[in-house]
Structure formats: C-alpha cells, structure tokens
Design a protein around this motif. Structure first.
Motif, PDB file in Angstrom:
ATOM      1  N   ASP A  55      35.393 -28.307  57.546  1.00 17.01           N
ATOM      2  CA  ASP A  55      34.745 -29.623  57.575  1.00 17.01           C
ATOM      3  C   ASP A  55      33.358 -29.477  58.182  1.00 17.01           C
ATOM      4  N   ASP A  56      32.344 -29.445  57.340  1.00 18.66           N
ATOM      5  CA  ASP A  56      30.987 -29.237  57.837  1.00 18.66           C
ATOM      6  C   ASP A  56      30.357 -30.503  58.414  1.00 18.66           C
ATOM      7  N   ASP A  57      31.096 -31.603  58.453  1.00 20.74           N
ATOM      8  CA  ASP A  57      30.640 -32.805  59.163  1.00 20.74           C
ATOM      9  C   ASP A  57      31.079 -32.772  60.624  1.00 20.74           C
ATOM     10  N   CYS A  58      31.922 -31.828  60.967  1.00 19.70           N
ATOM     11  CA  CYS A  58      32.461 -31.693  62.326  1.00 19.70           C
ATOM     12  C   CYS A  58      31.697 -30.574  63.041  1.00 19.70           C
ATOM     13  N   GLY A  59      31.034 -30.931  64.126  1.00 21.81           N
ATOM     14  CA  GLY A  59      30.276 -29.932  64.879  1.00 21.81           C
ATOM     15  C   GLY A  59      31.140 -28.806  65.408  1.00 21.81           C
ATOM     16  N   PHE A  60      32.324 -29.140  65.928  1.00 23.97           N
ATOM     17  CA  PHE A  60      33.213 -28.106  66.453  1.00 23.97           C
ATOM     18  C   PHE A  60      33.701 -27.201  65.326  1.00 23.97           C
ATOM     19  N   CYS A  61      34.036 -27.788  64.181  1.00 24.84           N
ATOM     20  CA  CYS A  61      34.502 -26.997  63.037  1.00 24.84           C
ATOM     21  C   CYS A  61      33.401 -26.051  62.562  1.00 24.84           C
ATOM     22  N   THR A  62      32.170 -26.539  62.542  1.00 24.00           N
ATOM     23  CA  THR A  62      31.035 -25.716  62.133  1.00 24.00           C
ATOM     24  C   THR A  62      30.842 -24.567  63.104  1.00 24.00           C
ATOM     25  N   TRP A  63      30.941 -24.862  64.392  1.00 25.04           N
ATOM     26  CA  TRP A  63      30.830 -23.818  65.406  1.00 25.04           C
ATOM     27  C   TRP A  63      31.914 -22.760  65.195  1.00 25.04           C
ATOM     28  N   CYS A  64      33.142 -23.185  64.951  1.00 25.75           N
ATOM     29  CA  CYS A  64      34.259 -22.257  64.725  1.00 25.75           C
ATOM     30  C   CYS A  64      34.031 -21.406  63.478  1.00 25.75           C
ATOM     31  N   ALA A  65      33.544 -22.030  62.417  1.00 26.60           N
ATOM     32  CA  ALA A  65      33.290 -21.292  61.177  1.00 26.60           C
ATOM     33  C   ALA A  65      32.203 -20.241  61.385  1.00 26.60           C
ATOM     34  N   PRO A 121      35.354 -10.513  58.197  1.00 26.73           N
ATOM     35  CA  PRO A 121      34.660 -10.402  56.915  1.00 26.73           C
ATOM     36  C   PRO A 121      35.007 -11.582  55.997  1.00 26.73           C
ATOM     37  N   VAL A 122      34.508 -12.750  56.364  1.00 26.45           N
ATOM     38  CA  VAL A 122      34.729 -13.971  55.585  1.00 26.45           C
ATOM     39  C   VAL A 122      33.395 -14.689  55.412  1.00 26.45           C
ATOM     40  N   ASP A 123      33.322 -15.492  54.387  1.00 28.46           N
ATOM     41  CA  ASP A 123      32.187 -16.392  54.186  1.00 28.46           C
ATOM     42  C   ASP A 123      32.658 -17.799  54.511  1.00 28.46           C
ATOM     43  N   ALA A 124      31.804 -18.587  55.141  1.00 29.54           N
ATOM     44  CA  ALA A 124      32.129 -19.973  55.460  1.00 29.54           C
ATOM     45  C   ALA A 124      31.603 -20.878  54.345  1.00 29.54           C
ATOM     46  N   VAL A 125      32.452 -21.811  53.917  1.00 28.50           N
ATOM     47  CA  VAL A 125      32.081 -22.767  52.875  1.00 28.50           C
ATOM     48  C   VAL A 125      32.439 -24.155  53.387  1.00 28.50           C
ATOM     49  N   GLY A 126      31.431 -24.963  53.642  1.00 25.42           N
ATOM     50  CA  GLY A 126      31.673 -26.324  54.100  1.00 25.42           C
ATOM     51  C   GLY A 126      32.229 -27.196  52.995  1.00 25.42           C
ATOM     52  N   PHE A 127      32.934 -28.241  53.381  1.00 26.79           N
ATOM     53  CA  PHE A 127      33.485 -29.175  52.397  1.00 26.79           C
ATOM     54  C   PHE A 127      32.413 -29.652  51.424  1.00 26.79           C
ATOM     55  N   ASP A 128      31.205 -29.898  51.934  1.00 23.91           N
ATOM     56  CA  ASP A 128      30.128 -30.397  51.077  1.00 23.91           C
ATOM     57  C   ASP A 128      29.596 -29.338  50.116  1.00 23.91           C
ATOM     58  N   GLU A 129      29.916 -28.070  50.339  1.00 28.45           N
ATOM     59  CA  GLU A 129      29.436 -26.968  49.495  1.00 28.45           C
ATOM     60  C   GLU A 129      30.453 -26.534  48.443  1.00 28.45           C
ATOM     61  N   LEU A 130      31.645 -27.092  48.478  1.00 33.65           N
ATOM     62  CA  LEU A 130      32.707 -26.648  47.564  1.00 33.65           C
ATOM     63  C   LEU A 130      32.320 -26.848  46.112  1.00 33.65           C
ATOM     64  N   THR A 131      32.645 -25.850  45.314  1.00 31.24           N
ATOM     65  CA  THR A 131      32.482 -25.992  43.875  1.00 31.24           C
ATOM     66  C   THR A 131      33.715 -26.721  43.329  1.00 31.24           C
ATOM     67  N   ASP A 132      33.617 -27.199  42.119  1.00 30.44           N
ATOM     68  CA  ASP A 132      34.777 -27.848  41.491  1.00 30.44           C
ATOM     69  C   ASP A 132      35.943 -26.866  41.393  1.00 30.44           C
ATOM     70  N   GLU A 133      35.643 -25.619  41.093  1.00 28.37           N
ATOM     71  CA  GLU A 133      36.691 -24.598  40.980  1.00 28.37           C
ATOM     72  C   GLU A 133      37.389 -24.377  42.321  1.00 28.37           C
ATOM     73  N   GLN A 134      36.623 -24.290  43.398  1.00 34.57           N
ATOM     74  CA  GLN A 134      37.220 -24.108  44.720  1.00 34.57           C
ATOM     75  C   GLN A 134      38.067 -25.323  45.096  1.00 34.57           C
ATOM     76  N   ARG A 135      37.533 -26.510  44.875  1.00 34.52           N
ATOM     77  CA  ARG A 135      38.250 -27.742  45.226  1.00 34.52           C
ATOM     78  C   ARG A 135      39.566 -27.839  44.455  1.00 34.52           C
ATOM     79  N   ALA A 136      39.569 -27.417  43.209  1.00 38.22           N
ATOM     80  CA  ALA A 136      40.778 -27.483  42.380  1.00 38.22           C
ATOM     81  C   ALA A 136      41.885 -26.575  42.925  1.00 38.22           C
ATOM     82  N   ARG A 137      41.529 -25.552  43.663  1.00 33.07           N
ATOM     83  CA  ARG A 137      42.512 -24.627  44.230  1.00 33.07           C
ATOM     84  C   ARG A 137      43.160 -25.152  45.500  1.00 33.07           C
ATOM     85  N   LEU A 138      42.540 -26.133  46.120  1.00 32.58           N
ATOM     86  CA  LEU A 138      43.019 -26.637  47.404  1.00 32.58           C
ATOM     87  C   LEU A 138      44.131 -27.663  47.231  1.00 32.58           C
ATOM     88  N   PRO A 139      44.956 -27.850  48.271  1.00 36.45           N
ATOM     89  CA  PRO A 139      46.018 -28.869  48.190  1.00 36.45           C
ATOM     90  C   PRO A 139      45.406 -30.270  48.133  1.00 36.45           C
TER      91      PRO A 139
END
Length: 124
Positions: free
Chosen positions: A14-24, A32-50
């Motif tokens: 959740d890239d609207d949450c300061g604490f979540c952004t800090w954690c990411a 070895p991970v990339d951080a992707v905020g909710f606002d950056e999700l592609t349609d393909e990524q969003r379709a994979r989520l619950p």
C-alpha cells in the motif's frame, strides 16, 4: 515492463501508507525483491491478486502469490538477515501459520502507531 521486474519477486504494498512504504523500501535493501505500490500495479499483476488484495501486502514469485503474513515471511526468507534461517524451524511449529497471520493483522491494524515510532526514530 523491464526484464528485471519479470524475474525478481515483486512485493506489492500500500503506497498510500507511509509505514508500508518504509517497510517496502527496507525489504528492497535486504532481499532480492522489487517493490510495487498498489498505484503502480499493472492489470496483469492485479488480476493475479486475491479479491481483497487491498487488505494486505503480497509477494509475486513466478506464478505463485503469497499474501499477508506469508508474503512478509517469504520476503524475509529471501533476505540477507541471519534470523531468516530460523523460518524453516518456525514453519514446523504447530499453530505457527495462524500466529504469523494474526501477528501480521495486528501490525497492519496498528500502522499509524508504527508510523509514529518510525517518525520519532528518524527525528534528528
């Protein structure tokens, strides 16, 4: 989308949450991970989520999706933090998965409080 994004696990947060952004940002430094905020999700990524994807963090690894506490656990398991080696043992403890999810939910429900601690720690 870059080749790096397709091959590295993606921590969705959740890239609207300061604490979540800090954690990411912290997770990207230690694992070895990339951080992707909710606002950056592609349609393909969003379709994979619950369906309730906005309720917690997720880790996309290949075709597998880890959510909530398990997403954080999987990120830590990939990290360079020495204590991450203990996760294999913890997974064998009866009730661990439920405890992990309850702990995640408690921490998520207190994000404002954690954010205050983080801000107090960063005051010069």
């Amino acid at each position: 989308m870059s080749e790096r994004r397709r091959t590295r696990p993606q921590l969705v947060y959740d890239d609207d949450c300061g604490f979540c952004t800090w954690c990411a940002r912290w997770a990207v430094r230690v694992a070895p991970v990339d951080a992707v905020g909710f606002d950056e999700l592609t349609d393909e990524q969003r379709a994979r989520l619950p369906d309730d994807w906005e309720e917690c963090a997720h880790l996309l690894v290949g075709r597998t999706v880890y959510s909530c506490g398990e997403a954080i656990e999987q990120t830590l398991a990939r990290s360079n933090i020495p204590a991450s080696a203990a996760l294999g043992l913890l997974r064998q403890v009866p009730g661990y998965a439920a405890f992990r999810e309850e702990s995640y939910r408690w921490a998520a429900d207190h994000r404002d409080w954690w954010g205050q601690i983080r801000r107090a720690d960063s005051v010069e």
